[in-house]
Motif scaffolding. Structure first.
Motif, mmCIF file in Angstrom:
data_model
loop_
_atom_site.group_PDB
_atom_site.id
_atom_site.type_symbol
_atom_site.label_atom_id
_atom_site.label_comp_id
_atom_site.label_asym_id
_atom_site.label_seq_id
_atom_site.Cartn_x
_atom_site.Cartn_y
_atom_site.Cartn_z
ATOM 1 N N PRO A 73 4.137 -8.285 14.771
ATOM 2 C CA PRO A 73 3.648 -6.929 14.506
ATOM 3 C C PRO A 73 2.818 -6.805 13.244
ATOM 4 N N ASP A 74 2.802 -7.850 12.404
ATOM 5 C CA ASP A 74 1.920 -7.820 11.237
ATOM 6 C C ASP A 74 0.455 -7.967 11.626
ATOM 7 N N LYS A 75 0.201 -8.546 12.794
ATOM 8 C CA LYS A 75 -1.166 -8.783 13.245
ATOM 9 C C LYS A 75 -1.623 -7.628 14.158
ATOM 10 N N MET A 76 -2.707 -7.000 13.754
ATOM 11 C CA MET A 76 -3.269 -5.912 14.541
ATOM 12 C C MET A 76 -4.785 -6.018 14.564
ATOM 13 N N VAL A 77 -5.372 -5.449 15.602
ATOM 14 C CA VAL A 77 -6.820 -5.344 15.710
ATOM 15 C C VAL A 77 -7.176 -3.873 15.852
ATOM 16 N N TYR A 78 -8.166 -3.444 15.100
ATOM 17 C CA TYR A 78 -8.621 -2.048 15.114
ATOM 18 C C TYR A 78 -10.097 -1.997 15.476
ATOM 19 N N ILE A 79 -10.438 -1.131 16.442
ATOM 20 C CA ILE A 79 -11.832 -0.850 16.775
ATOM 21 C C ILE A 79 -12.165 0.523 16.212
ATOM 22 N N ALA A 80 -13.149 0.610 15.340
ATOM 23 C CA ALA A 80 -13.592 1.900 14.825
ATOM 24 C C ALA A 80 -14.364 2.658 15.884
ATOM 25 N N GLY A 81 -14.265 3.986 15.869
ATOM 26 C CA GLY A 81 -14.957 4.802 16.847
ATOM 27 C C GLY A 81 -16.432 4.958 16.548
ATOM 28 N N GLY A 82 -17.202 5.340 17.578
ATOM 29 C CA GLY A 82 -18.631 5.567 17.427
ATOM 30 C C GLY A 82 -19.459 4.416 17.954
ATOM 31 N N THR A 83 -20.722 4.673 18.208
ATOM 32 C CA THR A 83 -21.601 3.660 18.801
ATOM 33 C C THR A 83 -21.844 2.470 17.874
ATOM 34 N N SER A 84 -21.595 2.648 16.582
ATOM 35 C CA SER A 84 -21.753 1.533 15.643
ATOM 36 C C SER A 84 -20.404 1.043 15.119
ATOM 37 N N GLY A 85 -19.330 1.482 15.772
ATOM 38 C CA GLY A 85 -17.991 1.119 15.313
ATOM 39 C C GLY A 85 -17.718 -0.370 15.437
ATOM 40 N N GLY A 86 -17.270 -0.970 14.352
ATOM 41 C CA GLY A 86 -16.990 -2.395 14.351
ATOM 42 C C GLY A 86 -15.552 -2.718 14.687
ATOM 43 N N VAL A 87 -15.220 -4.005 14.665
ATOM 44 C CA VAL A 87 -13.889 -4.504 14.974
ATOM 45 C C VAL A 87 -13.313 -5.142 13.702
ATOM 46 N N TYR A 88 -12.045 -4.852 13.412
ATOM 47 C CA TYR A 88 -11.390 -5.342 12.206
ATOM 48 C C TYR A 88 -10.017 -5.907 12.577
ATOM 49 N N TYR A 89 -9.510 -6.798 11.729
ATOM 50 C CA TYR A 89 -8.195 -7.365 11.984
ATOM 51 C C TYR A 89 -7.393 -7.397 10.690
ATOM 52 N N THR A 90 -6.079 -7.375 10.845
ATOM 53 C CA THR A 90 -5.163 -7.442 9.715
ATOM 54 C C THR A 90 -4.055 -8.431 10.038
ATOM 55 N N THR A 91 -3.568 -9.108 9.013
ATOM 56 C CA THR A 91 -2.419 -10.007 9.167
ATOM 57 C C THR A 91 -1.222 -9.523 8.366
ATOM 58 N N ASN A 92 -1.354 -8.310 7.762
ATOM 59 C CA ASN A 92 -0.268 -7.777 6.939
ATOM 60 C C ASN A 92 0.039 -6.325 7.289
ATOM 61 N N ARG A 93 -0.041 -6.024 8.567
ATOM 62 C CA ARG A 93 0.335 -4.727 9.133
ATOM 63 C C ARG A 93 -0.474 -3.565 8.535
ATOM 64 N N GLY A 94 -1.725 -3.839 8.230
ATOM 65 C CA GLY A 94 -2.606 -2.772 7.782
ATOM 66 C C GLY A 94 -2.666 -2.573 6.294
ATOM 67 N N ALA A 95 -2.057 -3.445 5.528
ATOM 68 C CA ALA A 95 -2.195 -3.340 4.072
ATOM 69 C C ALA A 95 -3.629 -3.644 3.653
ATOM 70 N N SER A 96 -4.296 -4.512 4.391
ATOM 71 C CA SER A 96 -5.705 -4.815 4.147
ATOM 72 C C SER A 96 -6.352 -5.228 5.457
ATOM 73 N N TRP A 97 -7.671 -5.123 5.503
ATOM 74 C CA TRP A 97 -8.417 -5.415 6.720
ATOM 75 C C TRP A 97 -9.617 -6.310 6.411
ATOM 76 N N ALA A 98 -10.023 -7.079 7.420
ATOM 77 C CA ALA A 98 -11.238 -7.887 7.327
ATOM 78 C C ALA A 98 -12.074 -7.649 8.582
ATOM 79 N N ALA A 99 -13.375 -7.703 8.428
ATOM 80 C CA ALA A 99 -14.269 -7.514 9.572
ATOM 81 C C ALA A 99 -14.262 -8.754 10.451
ATOM 82 N N ALA A 100 -14.206 -8.538 11.767
ATOM 83 C CA ALA A 100 -14.244 -9.635 12.727
ATOM 84 C C ALA A 100 -15.676 -10.123 12.895
ATOM 85 N N THR A 101 -15.820 -11.348 13.352
ATOM 86 C CA THR A 101 -17.142 -11.883 13.687
ATOM 87 C C THR A 101 -17.231 -12.092 15.195
ATOM 88 N N GLY A 102 -18.404 -11.861 15.756
ATOM 89 C CA GLY A 102 -18.639 -12.099 17.169
ATOM 90 C C GLY A 102 -18.153 -11.022 18.098
#
Length: 706
Positions: free
Chosen positions: A497-526
């Protein structure tokens, strides 16, 4: 008719059982066993399902209430997006009247004083009549209404002459006033009444004090922005009533006097002159609700209407000469709330109507943004004791749902009230989180007590938050989100459950991932951009799924292609080289429980597709030509194959279907339920085979079971 449908299904089943032979080679032994059992039992059957509401309690705008003048247990309410209800006094609950109809938005009501079982409703496509307390309906007039439109809290736009059942008046939104003199068989437009601009004729009342041709002579029509028109010849011709309020909201006729609640006060006309009876200090305020006691015409109740809480409610026992406000320190109130999740601050919110029960002196009802309130003695001294009457009234608008394999039966996300956790679907639930809009819910497949939610304070995504819980929503921790984002979707790893993926809303919304249950996020590639394109909470893009076995695998669909990650969301790659169709309005990406690499993509009008190799290749589920919503549920006894459910089209028939052999054959399970409020999302019960939850656009959550 039933025999014809059954024969059609049988013929279709014979064809599909032959075509399914080509697919049999790819099935596991367990799947082949299920397919053989279905062939023997008969495919594409109509399985008897019963449908009811998951208990939530209110949550939507009740725009009017009418009570029969002479017959007990004939009380009705109308709502903007959730149908109409009849009050069952024996069981003390509201009974929905429109689940078997194609229309559910109600713009007006009328009762027949001489036929107690008769009720008229103005639905979005016309006027309907029931002669059996709403059990069945006949359309008697085509017209344009808007049950969810502006000024829906005013009215009523329909009226039956108290002297005769033959005469009915129907004010419309854009085409003025019509009259029928033969119980709705034929209608005549009354050309002397103007069409009334954007909101039309909102109020019609009939005065039975004088007669002409065996019907009431005087009729009053209220048009917001254009005033009041009066007829003295039984509704044949009308003329503007001089001195009338410009924007009437509700009207009542008693003893030949016309009472009007309007946009700047309350006034009464005695046939010759107007008299202002607005409560002291309330001049210039917008009054909507108005009612007069049947047993004592000097006793009046009115209420203001604003898009806020605690709108003033007033009572007068001297015909409006003096007033008391019923929700102040001078005349305090007590509030008893049935739904346990309701905050007591939800009192008199955007109050739309108020009504005395003509058969029970002192009984008073009002309706508002969230439901119905009741007072058994409007004239009691000291505190005034209000309570909700919500049992059976289900009007939430559902945005998302999730049914975990263990723990609570159901989580739901809703507009305006965020959403709920149901441990018992027949009891009032706990509210998941104290924010308005709940639009994404995810759980960890291996430890489902770990859940995550996305919510917002506004339906445009203002104030988007992420919160997580490790105890099924009993307590919450608010997490961060990447800077500058809002809306979107959340998914949780199947094993961590520490690992999550978030898609931001909107036509330019990117994809982000966390390994610490949302304490911090990094942008995904590809990863694809804009896979949750909508810029409000009404997004129909359920474009992400976590693999149900591999905790590092997630899937995102965008424009015909499935993207996958095998490292918790850090990097993504397009899987299929040959595109499947684009989504058609609704999109649901769903991973099969118990299996890695299997994903189903539901594309609404473009059908349902399945991949068993992580998206490299897809097979179309040929039986269904459309698939608006999709979900997996608990397997049938004796098998590990999850049941699949789709709200789709089979052999030209739109309905709710269930497959126990991974889409080879489908059985229809909707029964008499027509889902008139729409199917926004479905979630099959992961703990009970055959149980299905349907999130609607105004009827809350419905559930069906065998």
């Amino acid at each position: 008719m039933k025999k014809t449908i059954s024969l059609l299904f049988l013929c279709t089943a014979m064809f599909q059982s032959l075509s399914s032979c080509k697919k049999a080679a790819s099935l596991t032994p367990d799947e082949k066993s299920q397919a053989r059992a279905k062939t023997v039992a008969g495919t594409n059957a109509i399985i008897p399902y019963t449908w009811d509401n998951v208990t939530i309690g209110g949550g939507g705008y009740v725009t009017g209430i009418v009570i029969h003048p002479t017959t007990a247990n004939r009380m009705y309410i109308r709502t903007d997006v959730g149908g109409a209800y009849h009050w069952d006094g024996t069981n003390q609950r509201w009974v929905q009247l429109l689940d078997g109809m194609s229309q559910i938005r109600v713009d007006g009501m009328a009762l027949d004083a001489n036929k107690p079982d008769r009720v008229y409703l103005a639905l979005n496509d016309g006027v309907y009549r029931s002669d059996n307390v709403g059990s069945s309906w006949t359309k008697v007039m085509s017209a344009t209404y808007n049950g969810n439109g502006d000024m829906r809290w005013t009215g009523e736009c329909l009226a039956v002459d108290p002297l005769t059942s033959t005469v009915i008046y129907a004010g419309t939104r854009s085409d003025g006033l019509y009259r029928s003199t033969n119980e709705g068989t034929a209608w005549t437009k009354i050309t002397s009444v103007p069409n009334g601009g954007v909101n039309g004729v909102r109020t019609v009342v009939v005065d039975p004090a004088t007669t002409i041709s065996s019907r009431s002579a005087k009729v009053y029509v209220g048009i917001p922005g254009a005033g009041i028109y009066r007829s003295t010849d039984g509704g044949t011709t009308f003329a503007a009533l001089s001195g009338a309020p410009v924007s009437p909201n509700r009207m009542a006729v008693v003893d030949g006097n016309l009472y009007v609640a309007h946009s700047t006060g309350v006034t009464v006309w005695n046939g010759t002159t107007w008299k202002d009876i607005t409560p002291a200090g309330g001049t210039g305020k917008n009054y909507c609700g108005l009612s007069i006691e049947a047993s004592d015409h000097l006793k009046i109740a009115v209420c203001q209407r604003y898009s806020t809480f605690n709108n003033p409610l007033y009572r007068s026992s001297d015909g409006g000469t003096t007033w008391q406000q019923m929700n102040t320190a001078a005349l305090p109130i007590t509030k008893t709330v049935e739904p346990t999740w309701w905050p007591t601050s939800w009192f008199s919110s955007a109050t739309s109507s108020i009504a005395f029960d003509p058969l029970h002196h002192g009984d008073l009802y009002y309706t508002d943004w969230f439901g119905i309130w009741y007072l058994s003695n409007a004239w009691q001294a000291g505190s005034v004791d209000w309570s909700t009457r919500e049992k059976g009234h289900e009007e939430t608008v559902i945005l998302t749902m999730a049914a975990p394999p263990t723990g609570p039966a159901l989580y739901s996300g809703a507009a305006d009230v965020f959403g709920f956790r149901h441990d018992n679907i027949n009891a009032y639930p706990s509210r998941l989180y104290n924010i308005n809009e709940g639009f994404s819910i995810a759980y960890c497949e291996s430890t489902p007590a770990n859940i995550a939610i996305l919510g917002a304070s506004g339906n445009d995504g203002t104030g988007t938050i992420l919160a997580t819980s490790a105890n099924s929503g009993t307590t919450w921790t608010t997490r961060t989100l990447p800077a500058g984002v809002k809306l979107g979707r959340i998914a949780i790893s199947a094993t961590n459950p520490d690992k999550m993926v978030y898609i931001a809303g909107g036509t330019s919304g990117g994809v982000y991932y966390t390994t610490n249950r949302g304490a911090s996020w990094a942008a995904a590639t590809g990863a694809p951009v804009g896979s949750v394109a909508a810029v409000d909470v009404w997004s129909k893009d359920f474009s992400i799924a976590a693999d149900c076995v591999d905790g590092d695998r997630f899937y995102i669909y965008k424009s015909g292609f499935l993207y996958a990650t095998s490292n918790g969301g850090a990097s993504w790659a397009q899987q299929n080289t040959t595109a499947i169709p684009a989504k058609n309005t609704y999109l649901f990406v769903t991973a099969r429980p118990g299996t890695t690499g299997e994903v189903w993509v539901s594309l609404d009008g473009n059908g349902l597709y399945r991949t068993t190799n992580g998206g490299q290749t897809f097979t179309k589920i040929s039986a269904l030509t459309t698939s608006t919503a999709f979900s997996f549920g608990a397997p049938a006894t004796g098998t590990s194959i999850p049941a699949a459910y789709s709200f789709g089209t089979l052999s030209g028939v739109k309905g709710m279907y269930r497959s126990t052999d991974l889409g080879v054959t489908w059985d229809r399970v909707d029964g008499t339920q027509k889902f008139p409020a729409g199917v926004k999302v479905i979630a099959a019960d992961r703990q009970v085979f055959g149980k299905l939850y349907v999130g609607t656009g105004g009827r809350g959550v419905l559930y069906g079971q065998q």
